[in-house]
Design an enzyme around this catalytic site. Structure first.
Site, short mmCIF file in Angstrom:
data_model
loop_
_atom_site.label_atom_id
_atom_site.label_comp_id
_atom_site.label_asym_id
_atom_site.label_seq_id
_atom_site.Cartn_x
_atom_site.Cartn_y
_atom_site.Cartn_z
CG ASP A 1 -11.87 -0.70 -21.14
OD1 ASP A 1 -12.97 -1.03 -21.57
OD2 ASP A 1 -10.95 -1.48 -20.83
CD GLU B 1 1.79 -6.79 11.38
OE1 GLU B 1 1.74 -5.56 11.25
OE2 GLU B 1 0.78 -7.50 11.53
NE ARG C 1 -9.28 -5.47 -19.43
CZ ARG C 1 -9.91 -4.53 -20.11
NH1 ARG C 1 -9.39 -3.34 -20.24
NH2 ARG C 1 -11.08 -4.79 -20.67
N PRO D 1 0.82 -1.23 0.00
CG PRO D 1 -0.21 -1.20 2.09
CD PRO D 1 0.60 -2.06 1.18
#
Ligand code: ADE
Length: 242
Positions: A171, A118, A156, A91
């Site tokens: 898209d 962790e 893709r 993250p």
């Protein structure tokens, strides 16, 4: 394109990579995904991949040696003479966007590292990973689902993967902006009717309708993607959230 995924849960990747657009791309050889079991790169009898953190603290931290060895193996058996993009799923990484997916789709070889617990020994971040990637500002239990999202978004865009090359161009975000509404049969369902213009046979009018709907939707939901004049604006900096 070759993608290696290094994980302690290889079984998490198998099924999602076997179906749909990605499954077909892999079957057709347009994309190769090798799922590497991190435990195969341990040298102890119990295949230990984590240890308590130095200095104390909650949970476990993933050991560096298996990741070093696994990446070494992937590089030496990859196509680009060791020049792979080695991506740590975290993250804390750069946020995945359409623009970044396009950049990654130009790579010949990517190696995705999926930490658990962790986190991972800092030396892997510093000396093994060349990039760090986040799929959004929230925390999930490990890198595997994030890696799957990245493989899908990137895969893709690899030439030949989508049946209709133009479908990736319309898209959401590629346009750029959001895609508008779509309808299929039946014409009327529970009293809800398909807009007449879509059945008019007037291709110009249909095209204008789609553009306008997409513009309105973007204006309502993501106005920052439109310029002040209400026209499409491809603002890479804002797009990337960087
Ligand atoms: N691992 C845990 N959360 C993540 C996120 N948001 N993106 C990438 N990897 C992660």
């Amino acid at each position: 394109m070759l993608i290696d995924v290094i994980t302690i849960f290889p079984e998490m990747l198998a099924q999602p990579l076997s179906v749909g657009v990605l499954g077909r791309a892999i079957e057709d050889g347009l994309l190769t995904v090798r799922v590497q079991d991190l435990r195969d790169f341990t040298h102890d009898r119990h295949h230990v991949t984590d240890e308590p953190p130095y200095g104390g603290g909650p949970g476990m931290v993933m050991k560096p040696e298996p990741f070093f060895r696994a990446v070494c193996h992937c590089r030496s058996t990859g196509p680009s003479a060791g020049r792979a993009r080695v991506v740590l799923m975290t993250p804390q990484g750069r946020r995945l966007t359409h623009h970044l997916s396009e950049e990654m789709a130009r790579e010949e070889h990517m190696i995705l590292l999926c930490p658990r617990y962790e986190g991972i020994d800092e030396r892997v971040r510093q000396w093994v990973a060349t990039h760090e990637l986040s799929i959004g500002d929230y925390v999930i239990s490990g890198g595997e689902i994030a890696a799957l999202a990245a493989i899908d978004a990137v895969g893709r865009l690899v030439p030949g993967v989508l049946g209709h090359p133009e479908s990736s161009l319309t898209d959401s975000f590629a346009a750029p902006g959001l895609e508008g509404p779509q309808y299929t049969r039946p014409f009327a369902y529970r009293g809800l009717k398909v807009p007449d213009v879509l059945r008019s046979g007037d291709h110009g009018a249909v095209d204008r309708w789609h553009r306008e709907q997409a513009r309105m939707r973007t204006l309502m939901r993501r106005p920052e993607l439109l310029s002040k004049r209400g026209e499409w604006q491809y603002d890479r900096e804002r797009f990337d959230g960087s």
